[in-house]
Design a protein around this motif. Structure first.
Motif, PDB file in Angstrom:
ATOM      1  N   GLY A  86       0.836  -1.193   0.000  1.00  0.00           N
ATOM      2  CA  GLY A  86       0.000   0.000   0.000  1.00  0.00           C
ATOM      3  C   GLY A  86       0.869   1.240   0.000  1.00  0.00           C
TER       4      GLY A  86
ATOM      5  N   ARG B 230      -2.968   2.218  -8.059  1.00  0.00           N
ATOM      6  CA  ARG B 230      -3.451   1.314  -9.112  1.00  0.00           C
ATOM      7  C   ARG B 230      -2.353   0.384  -9.576  1.00  0.00           C
ATOM      8  NH1 ARG B 230      -5.824  -2.013 -10.967  1.00  0.00           N
ATOM      9  NH2 ARG B 230      -7.392  -2.051 -12.623  1.00  0.00           N
TER      10      ARG B 230
ATOM     11  N   THR C 133      -2.024  -2.415  -6.973  1.00  0.00           N
ATOM     12  CA  THR C 133      -3.076  -3.432  -7.067  1.00  0.00           C
ATOM     13  C   THR C 133      -2.833  -4.388  -8.230  1.00  0.00           C
ATOM     14  OG1 THR C 133      -4.532  -2.078  -8.468  1.00  0.00           O
ATOM     15  CG2 THR C 133      -4.779  -1.856  -6.079  1.00  0.00           C
TER      16      THR C 133
END
Length: 386
Positions: free
Chosen positions: A109, A134, A137
């Motif tokens: 993160g 993004r 992820t």
């Protein structure tokens, strides 16, 4: 389309801003830099930010307040820059990184603050923000995102070429035979800046013109201990930040040593030279374009040129991106790409599984109207107005 790019880097000393006028034809993108500036944080705001950063403990209340205060500071800078060129069509803000979460060899993160709604309200244009997550992820590190810009600028050189950014953290993009790799090398200015501030060595917060380092000598025993840091042996892609390389990291290494301030700064400066030169040599790089605040440190730049006699070490200005504005140009480019539906990730640069369109969009005044989508950016040429 005129896009305003904003960021504050890992040196957290202020806000860099550019306005770039982009024009596209069949995937070929031309960008004209209309405005560039760097605005220091107000001293009290910077002090609050520094006090809240890892390894310090903080509160959600302080994070909330800093999110607003930094957002307002970014909004003021953006509004002034936009007005200076007669308005902009979009903004892309990186914000201020306060935590980058890495476990082992995976990024989990990342948190950037500086509420974009304040910018949208002040400028009246849509704002692209939160651009790193993004990539994470999709399995990437969320860094170095600059590899997207670097690959476009280095494309077609016909030799192993690289772009090095010397901010708080040193990161590098390597382009060889059409393949791209990029990663964070380690600390550039982060540790020196922390020592300069902690010990009150000047009122700048950094080693201006390497004056402190040039007054000291390298402590080879301390340098050997610093070079034994396990992070340097990790394979790319990898990322790091001030969560790892901070003042307490330095204190832990010097706790049992007698060392002067100048010798400590000189040794930490040499750490940057050695770690960067080691990786440049290992990659067989022949052309190295350098940007970031570390470019203004002659001990670092001269040290790299001395350690890498077979490498053409130049400033990033030769590629059309000024050394002090290159990352702000990156975020202007990301903003243009997001607004046009173009992915702005080089998977080899961040470790992501595949390219992704980055960021979230905060609307400006009136309806949100997106331009016609573009399939991809195949080339980029940068110039400066005037």
């Amino acid at each position: 389309m005129r896009v305003l790019g904003l960021l504050s880097g890992t040196s957290h000393d202020g806000i860099d801003v550019v306005v770039v006028d982009f024009a596209e034809h069949d995937g070929a993108l031309r960008g004209t830099v209309l405005h560039e500036d760097s605005v220091p944080y107000a001293p009290d705001l910077r002090a609050r930010l520094v006090a809240a950063l890892p390894p310090a403990q903080t509160t959600l209340a302080e994070v909330c307040e800093l999110d607003t205060l930094i957002g307002q500071a970014f909004a003021d800078v953006a509004a002034s820059a936009a007005a200076s060129v007669g308005g902009v069509d979009a903004v892309c803000t990186h914000g201020q990184t306060v935590y980058h979460w890495v476990e082992g060899d995976h990024a989990r993160g990342t948190l950037q603050i500086g509420q974009p709604a304040w910018i949208a309200e002040a400028v009246g244009a849509p704002v692209v923000s939160d651009v790193r997550i993004r990539d994470i992820t999709a399995g990437g590190h969320g860094a170095p995102l600059v590899s997207f810009l670097d690959e476009l600028l280095l494309r077609g050189r016909g030799e192993v070429a690289a772009a090095l950014n010397l901010g708080g953290i040193a990161n590098m993009t390597v382009v060889a035979d059409g393949r791209v790799s990029a990663y964070d090398i380690g600390p550039a200015n982060a540790l020196v800046d922390a020592v300069v501030v902690d010990r009150g060595l000047n009122d700048k917060g950094y080693d201006e013109d390497a004056a402190i380092a040039r007054a000291g000598t390298i402590d080879e025993a301390l340098l050997a201990d610093l070079l034994a840091e396990p992070y340097y042996a990790l394979s790319a892609p990898k990322s790091t930040g001030k969560e790892h390389f901070h003042l307490d990291y330095v204190r832990a290494h010097v706790a049992e040593r007698e060392i002067s301030d100048a010798d400590l700064v000189r040794t930490l400066t040499e750490l940057t030279v050695r770690t960067v030169a080691q990786d440049v040599a290992a990659a067989g790089i022949r052309f190295l374009a350098v940007s970031g605040g570390g470019c203004h440190n002659p001990v670092i730049l001269d040290g790299l040129r001395s350690a890498l006699p077979g490498v053409d070490v130049v400033l990033a200005d030769e590629l059309g991106a000024s050394v002090d504005s290159k990352e702000a140009i990156l975020f202007a480019l990301i903003g243009w790409c997001t607004m046009h539906g173009v992915a702005a990730i080089v998977p080899g640069g961040t470790g992501a599984r595949a390219p992704r369109i980055l960021g979230t969009i905060t609307p400006g005044e009136g309806p949100l109207r997106m331009p016609e989508p573009v399939d991809a950016v195949t080339s980029l040429t940068l110039t400066t107005a005037g």
